[in-house]
Design an enzyme around this catalytic site. Structure first.
Site, mmCIF file in Angstrom:
data_model
loop_
_atom_site.group_PDB
_atom_site.id
_atom_site.type_symbol
_atom_site.label_atom_id
_atom_site.label_comp_id
_atom_site.label_asym_id
_atom_site.label_seq_id
_atom_site.Cartn_x
_atom_site.Cartn_y
_atom_site.Cartn_z
ATOM 1 N N ASP A 5 -3.932 4.362 -13.508
ATOM 2 C CA ASP A 5 -3.226 3.123 -13.181
ATOM 3 C C ASP A 5 -4.163 1.925 -13.285
ATOM 4 O O ASP A 5 -4.202 1.063 -12.403
ATOM 5 C CB ASP A 5 -2.617 3.196 -11.774
ATOM 6 C CG ASP A 5 -1.522 2.150 -11.585
ATOM 7 O OD1 ASP A 5 -1.065 1.580 -12.597
ATOM 8 O OD2 ASP A 5 -1.133 1.897 -10.438
ATOM 9 N N VAL A 30 -0.443 -0.976 3.020
ATOM 10 C CA VAL A 30 -0.606 -2.381 3.342
ATOM 11 C C VAL A 30 -2.097 -2.630 3.474
ATOM 12 O O VAL A 30 -2.809 -1.841 4.084
ATOM 13 C CB VAL A 30 0.069 -2.715 4.690
ATOM 14 C CG1 VAL A 30 0.136 -4.215 4.893
ATOM 15 C CG2 VAL A 30 1.445 -2.102 4.751
HETATM 16 N N1 LIG Z 1 -11.032 -3.541 -0.809
HETATM 17 C C1 LIG Z 1 -10.173 -4.545 -0.991
HETATM 18 N N2 LIG Z 1 -10.545 -5.809 -0.733
HETATM 19 C C2 LIG Z 1 -9.689 -6.816 -0.909
HETATM 20 N N3 LIG Z 1 -8.443 -6.663 -1.372
HETATM 21 C C3 LIG Z 1 -8.011 -5.436 -1.661
HETATM 22 C C4 LIG Z 1 -8.849 -4.308 -1.482
HETATM 23 N N4 LIG Z 1 -8.158 -3.215 -1.859
HETATM 24 C C5 LIG Z 1 -6.959 -3.634 -2.248
HETATM 25 N N5 LIG Z 1 -6.853 -4.962 -2.137
HETATM 26 C C6 LIG Z 1 -5.686 -5.798 -2.467
HETATM 27 O O1 LIG Z 1 -4.512 -5.116 -2.096
HETATM 28 C C7 LIG Z 1 -3.706 -4.908 -3.266
HETATM 29 C C8 LIG Z 1 -3.004 -3.596 -3.132
HETATM 30 O O2 LIG Z 1 -3.990 -2.600 -3.004
HETATM 31 P P1 LIG Z 1 -3.791 -1.208 -3.708
HETATM 32 O O3 LIG Z 1 -3.530 -1.441 -5.158
HETATM 33 O O4 LIG Z 1 -4.928 -0.333 -3.366
HETATM 34 O O5 LIG Z 1 -2.490 -0.722 -2.950
HETATM 35 P P2 LIG Z 1 -1.280 0.061 -3.537
HETATM 36 O O6 LIG Z 1 -0.346 0.297 -2.424
HETATM 37 O O7 LIG Z 1 -1.773 1.272 -4.222
HETATM 38 O O8 LIG Z 1 -0.734 -1.020 -4.534
HETATM 39 P P3 LIG Z 1 0.120 -0.870 -5.864
HETATM 40 O O9 LIG Z 1 1.537 -0.707 -5.463
HETATM 41 O O10 LIG Z 1 -0.116 -2.174 -6.562
HETATM 42 O O11 LIG Z 1 -0.425 0.266 -6.612
HETATM 43 C C9 LIG Z 1 -4.651 -5.017 -4.441
HETATM 44 O O12 LIG Z 1 -3.995 -5.440 -5.609
HETATM 45 C C10 LIG Z 1 -5.628 -6.050 -3.959
HETATM 46 O O13 LIG Z 1 -5.110 -7.341 -4.184
#
Ligand SMILES: Nc1ncnc2c1ncn2[C@@H]1O[C@H](COP(=O)(O)OP(=O)(O)OP(=O)(O)O)[C@@H](O)[C@H]1O
Length: 755
Positions: free
Chosen positions: A533, A422
């Site tokens: 990815d 999250v």
């Molecule tokens: N440093 C950041 N600043 C602002 N928003 C961010 C940042 N890092 C991530 N996000 C937001 O949070 C979302 C999810 O982050 P991330 O992709 O790292 O998580 P995840 O759990 O790996 O997601 P996914 O299931 O899409 O792979 C990103 O698509 C982006 O919109």
């Protein structure tokens, strides 16, 4: 923003003005960025030991618990990674040169010319080598060692066995990535002091993150790990999730494939190492990895459970890992329904509250009992390798002692919730800085720390590049069983942004974004990491026009010769055909394909190939690019997923989607732009363009020139909005709109105007 569209000459003017600034700064930056300078290397070599000592002192101090994990020092650029020129520097150099060129003139910035010169349809990386099996190996340069093993106590240098080495290494806390980058030769130095027999342990497979992970084993667990299944992808929203099991299982593939390493092909032998250095040491017998004993490691309440020993960033073998058991700690993984668990993190009204104390939120979340394990990477061993069962040794590493608490942050809003975590927008109460906090999902605390998150933390803490999101530190929840990455805050991600903007990006804007993206990907590939990815939602953008790659949950280290990995990586729409066709031996080219899809999407504001299933995805690709065959893609017919009855689409229709001129509103693309797109979307991965060659592609030096970052359009910060509001806002779905209205009416009805 619209003013820039089609305004090539306007863009050129802007760039021209901008370039003059770059000329001033460019030289200095250029010099700074060159770590290949022998003088620099010499002096760096001299300083290495001193720096190690300073570093060790620093580690000890931090172990006493004086603050966060991140070193205050920071490398200026990625150059210390072995000749990596930071994005900013490199771009400046490019711009300086660009200024001197006539429009359309080929860039010679890298010192190597485009493939056109050699008559090849792609440019071969200068330093790329072709090993015996014909696999092109990555350049012999850059980081030679897993970043996580830079910091080792000097005493470990004297140990003479693999176990001893491992034992010593595990004592170190999570190292500071910035310092690691500053002293790329530190590990080399350290290794030089290790007797030859110990050198065997330098195999990356034995190098585990010192504080966070533990080796483990188990049976192959084929029933638990769908080895080659290709689950259909039900929807774009969940495109990625079904391959969790395969991702976890991929490490078995690695296990099974234990290539004989030799100096010429091992990345550990890369670089200018003289005889007697680690390259020679490593020429000794390379032990099969993962014949290890599981060790549960308690990290102040967090059980970091290493269930697989992938050659991940920074892997250090632990004491006893050789001697012990092949515990069949096959983690139950039946329940993988992330979607259901997601609600435990969502739907909390308090999420909307500005300034909620994050610690409270975490405490609430941590009580959730229904988290599911999907990230952990169970590793079980082949039955024939089983050894007597011995209880896994436990070690307690106080590595979180120095971490700040998440209570030191004020939660502002939830940005998003992804598969692995999250993400919140938060304010550092001390400094007032706005940051993004990514909470690692601990689906089943009992089963340890998710491997995907370990990878992500490892990589992001280790790497530093303007095009890669910066992780500042790791902080812990109050109960110490939740971990957060503190990242620089970025206002947008490209996917959400493109859903809100009316016009697609102009060519000059796309060039600006693509240059940054390519610089980041080049940095990763130069450092032996595949992102796996790349997609628009993993590309963050801020209002300074800076693009940064995020989400390294699927990233992993690769080596030469290639090993086998899971093909269930990369979100379906961005997945390379070789992956779709089931290859398990792939390399950097898979990321380049994703970049092709991203480039097309930036130009058209539409995903290029939006398949619903893998078959549908392949069909969409074949329809647009033509069905591949053995002639254009040698080896195609032998790929596991190839069917004789593929419909034969004769023609490449890509140009129709991106014509040179258009009166119908199709996104226009110049000839050279189309050439680059074609090279990114080349079927044969061996011929697909590399990041380095793409950076030097003439498209970037012809008008309209890449827009300067400062002149990129800005938008209200999406990530400052509540996530659910944002979803509604970006969804053009009329049904969604209707639902929202009903919701609003419902809210009015209950809390009501009339009470
Ligand atoms: N440093 C950041 N600043 C602002 N928003 C961010 C940042 N890092 C991530 N996000 C937001 O949070 C979302 C999810 O982050 P991330 O992709 O790292 O998580 P995840 O759990 O790996 O997601 P996914 O299931 O899409 O792979 C990103 O698509 C982006 O919109």
């Amino acid at each position: 923003m619209a003013a820039g569209r089609m305004g090539g000459y306007r863009d050129y003017d802007v760039k021209d003005r901008d370039s003059s600034v770059d000329v001033v700064n460019g030289k200095e930056g250029y010099e700074r960025g060159r770590s290949g300078n022998p003088e620099n290397n010499k002096s760096r070599g001299r300083d290495v030991r001193d720096r190690i000592r300073v570093r060790q002192k620093d580690i000890r101090e931090r172990e006493v618990g004086n603050g966060n994990l991140r070193s205050s020092s920071r490398s200026d650029s990625g150059s210390s990674g072995g000749g990596i020129v930071s994005h900013g520097v490199k771009q400046k150099v490019l711009l300086v040169r660009t200024m001197d060129r006539e429009p359309g003139e080929l860039s010679s910035e890298s010192g190597s010319d485009d493939a056109t010169e050699s008559g090849l349809p792609f440019k071969i990386n200068e330093s790329a080598k072709v090993v015996e099996n014909g696999i092109r190996s990555p350049p012999e340069k850059k980081r030679k060692f897993s970043p996580i093993v830079w910091d080792r106590d000097e005493k470990e240098e004297t140990v003479s066995t693999r176990n001893k080495v491992a034992k010593a290494v595990t004592a170190s806390p999570l190292p500071s990535p910035k310092e690691k980058r500053e002293s790329p030769n530190a590990m080399l130095d350290t290794l030089e002091a290790i007797p030859a027999e110990a050198g065997r342990s330098s195999d990356p497979e034995y190098l585990l993150p010192s504080s966070l992970v533990e080796p483990s084993v188990g049976g192959h667990g084929s029933d638990e790990f769908p080895a080659s299944g290709s689950p259909m992808m039900p929807s774009s929203d969940s495109l990625r999730k079904p391959w969790q099991a395969d991702l976890e299982a991929e490490n078995f593939g690695d296990d099974d494939y234990v290539p004989t390493r030799n100096i010429s092909s091992s990345r550990w032998a890369a670089g200018n190492n003289s005889p007697g250095d680690e390259g020679e040491i490593l020429d000794a017998e390379m032990p099969k990895r993962r014949k290890t004993t599981p060790i549960s490691e308690s990290l102040e309440g967090i059980r970091v459970q290493r269930k697989s020993l992938t050659p991940e960033i920074g892997e250090i073998m632990r004491q006893g890992s050789e001697a012990g058991t092949r515990s069949s700690e096959s983690t139950e993984r039946g329940d993988r329904s992330r979607s259901s668990s997601a609600n435990h993190y969502l739907g909390n009204d308090s999420e909307k509250d500005e300034g909620t104390d994050l610690g409270d939120e975490i405490r609430r979340m941590d009580t959730s009992s229904s988290r599911l394990d999907t990230d952990s990477e169970d590793e079980t061993e082949a039955p024939e390798e089983a050894e007597p069962s011995v209880p896994p040794p436990q070690r307690s590493v106080n590595m979180l002692q120095g971490c700040r608490s998440v209570d030191e942050f004020e939660r502002l809003n939830k940005i998003d919730e992804g598969t692995y975590g999250v993400v919140y927008r938060a304010r550092d109460k001390k400094s007032g800085e706005i940051v993004a906090l990514k909470k690692v999902k601990m689906e089943k605390e009992r089963e340890g720390f998710p491997m995907t998150s370990l990878r992500e933390i490892n990589i992001l803490l280790s790497f530093h590049h303007p095009s890669i999101v910066d992780v500042k530190e790791v902080v812990v929840g109050s109960s110490l069983d939740s971990i957060f990455m503190v990242m620089e805050y970025m206002e947008h991600d490209l996917k959400a942004l493109m859903e809100t903007i009316k016009q697609p990006y102009s060519q000059s804007e796309v060039k600006c974004l693509m240059l940054q993206l390519l610089e980041g990907v080049k940095y990763l590939h130069d450092n032996w990491v595949l992102h796996r990815d790349l997609k628009t939602s993993n590309l963050l953008l801020n209002n300074q026009g800076e693009l940064k790659i995020c989400d390294f949950g699927l990233a992993r280290q690769y080596g030469s010769p290639l090993k086998t990995y899971t093909h269930m990586v990369v979100t379906l729409w961005y997945r390379a055909p070789e992956l779709l066709l089931g290859t398990r031996q792939y390399s950097t080219a898979i990321d380049m394909w994703s970049l092709g899809c991203i480039m097309a999407e930036l130009l058209s504001k539409q995903p290029l190939f939006n398949g619903k299933t893998e078959v549908d995805q392949l069909d969409k690709i074949f329809r647009t690019l033509g069905t591949p065959n053995e002639t254009i893609w040698p080896g195609f017919s032998k790929l596991p997923g190839v069917r004789v009855n593929f419909v034969k689409h004769q023609y490449n229709l890509l140009r129709k989607k991106f014509p040179a001129t258009s009166f119908t509103g199709s996104p226009v693309l110049s000839d050279s732009g189309f050439d680059l797109l074609n090279k990114l979307l080349t079927y044969d991965p061996e011929k697909r363009i590399t990041a380095e060659a793409a950076l030097n592609h003439e498209w970037f030096s012809e008008v309209p020139l890449p827009k300067s970052k400062e002149f990129m359009p800005t938008f209200p910060a999406q990530h400052a909005q509540d996530r659910r509001l944002r979803r509604v806002m970006k969804s053009p779905d009329p049904l969604e709109e209707q639902r929202r209205k009903e919701l609003q009416q419902g809210e009015l009805g209950t809390s009501g105007l009339f009470g």
